[in-house]
Design a protein around this motif. Structure first.
Motif: not given
Length: 280
Positions: A127-134
């Motif tokens: 979830e942190i990966f997705i948040d940071e990519i965005e």
């Protein structure tokens, strides 16, 4: 859905998503990128270097850029693609770098099963990966690399536990095997003798053999298996003749490769190629 990050200055690429990332690999081809595939409640079926592999539920499979890969089936997957420009340019500890245990350790295709506790941790990390990519800002690249480092560190720890490697002290034999595998990956097309690798590691051939005894593989067998694997790849995925492949793999006489190939497969390269046509 796929979330992508790219960095113009370094040509870095990171992709995080589900099984849709793997749709372009419905037919086998070289990955050309490092990958992690993580399953949920459902197993996944893939083929790596012509070997069928079942990824068990709640497991992580690590893949290198040189491997040939085919996606057969799977759902609710979490997939991570990254190139060497994204992660390998960083000065990571050698154990968790692109030449680390996950990619050049004792297992050719390491698979790590996750406990319920670890599943929760990896879900949060995803979830942190997705948040940071965005999140588009000037520290995004560094944040994403830190997250990938965390992912690899956590996965490496679990692999070490699985292989019963003592995490409280340096396992010199495991480190020597890793270094040897990295050298073989770099030089196997031209260097076929244990002496060459022993010299590069400042060891004697006997020391290497004694060190690798715990892994049930001799240094020479590791070299030979890598050569045979590459020969198989070229026979399966190219139209090169056995003679051309022998030349590509550093053999002046094609019969030398043929004998080695037959020792490990019971077939000559030509017969192996014919069998492929018969079974396709």
């Amino acid at each position: 859905m796929t979330h992508s990050f790219s960095e113009f200055s370094t040509n870095a690429i990171l992709k995080v998503g589900d099984e849709t990332i793997l749709e372009s690999y419905k037919t086998s081809k070289q990955l050309d990128i490092f990958a992690f595939i993580r399953t949920g409640e459902v197993k996944a079926e893939v083929v790596v270097d012509s070997i069928p592999i079942t990824i068990k539920p709640q497991s992580v499979l690590a893949l290198t850029s040189v491997q040939f890969f085919q996606f057969i089936s799977g759902s609710d997957l979490k997939v991570y693609f990254f190139n060497k420009e994204f992660y390998c340019i960083k000065d990571h500890d050698k154990e968790v770098g692109c030449a680390g245990l996950l990619f050049f350790g004792n297992e050719q295709n390491p698979m790590i099963e996750l406990s319920e506790k670890e599943q929760a941790k990896f879900n949060m990390l995803h979830e942190i990966f997705i948040d940071e990519i965005e999140t588009k800002d000037n520290i995004q690249a560094e944040m994403l690399r830190m997250l990938m480092a965390r992912f690899i560190i956590k996965t490496t720890r679990l692999l070490k536990e699985k292989e019963q490697i003592d995490t409280n002290k340096q396992d010199t034999k495991t480190e020597l095997l890793r270094a040897f595998n990295v050298l073989v990956e770099t030089h196997f097309r031209n260097e076929h003798s244990v002496q060459f690798y022993a010299d590069a590691l400042f060891k004697s051939p006997k020391t290497l053999s004694n060190s690798f005894a715990k892994f049930s593989k001799s240094p020479l067998k590791i070299i030979h298996e890598r050569i045979v694997l590459e020969a198989k790849r070229l026979l399966i995925y190219t139209n090169k003749t056995a003679k051309e492949i022998a030349f590509d793999l550093g053999f002046e006489d094609a019969s030398h490769l043929s004998r080695l190939f037959k020792k490990y497969t019971t077939l000559s390269p030509s017969d192996f190629k014919k069998q492929l046509k018969f079974t396709s």
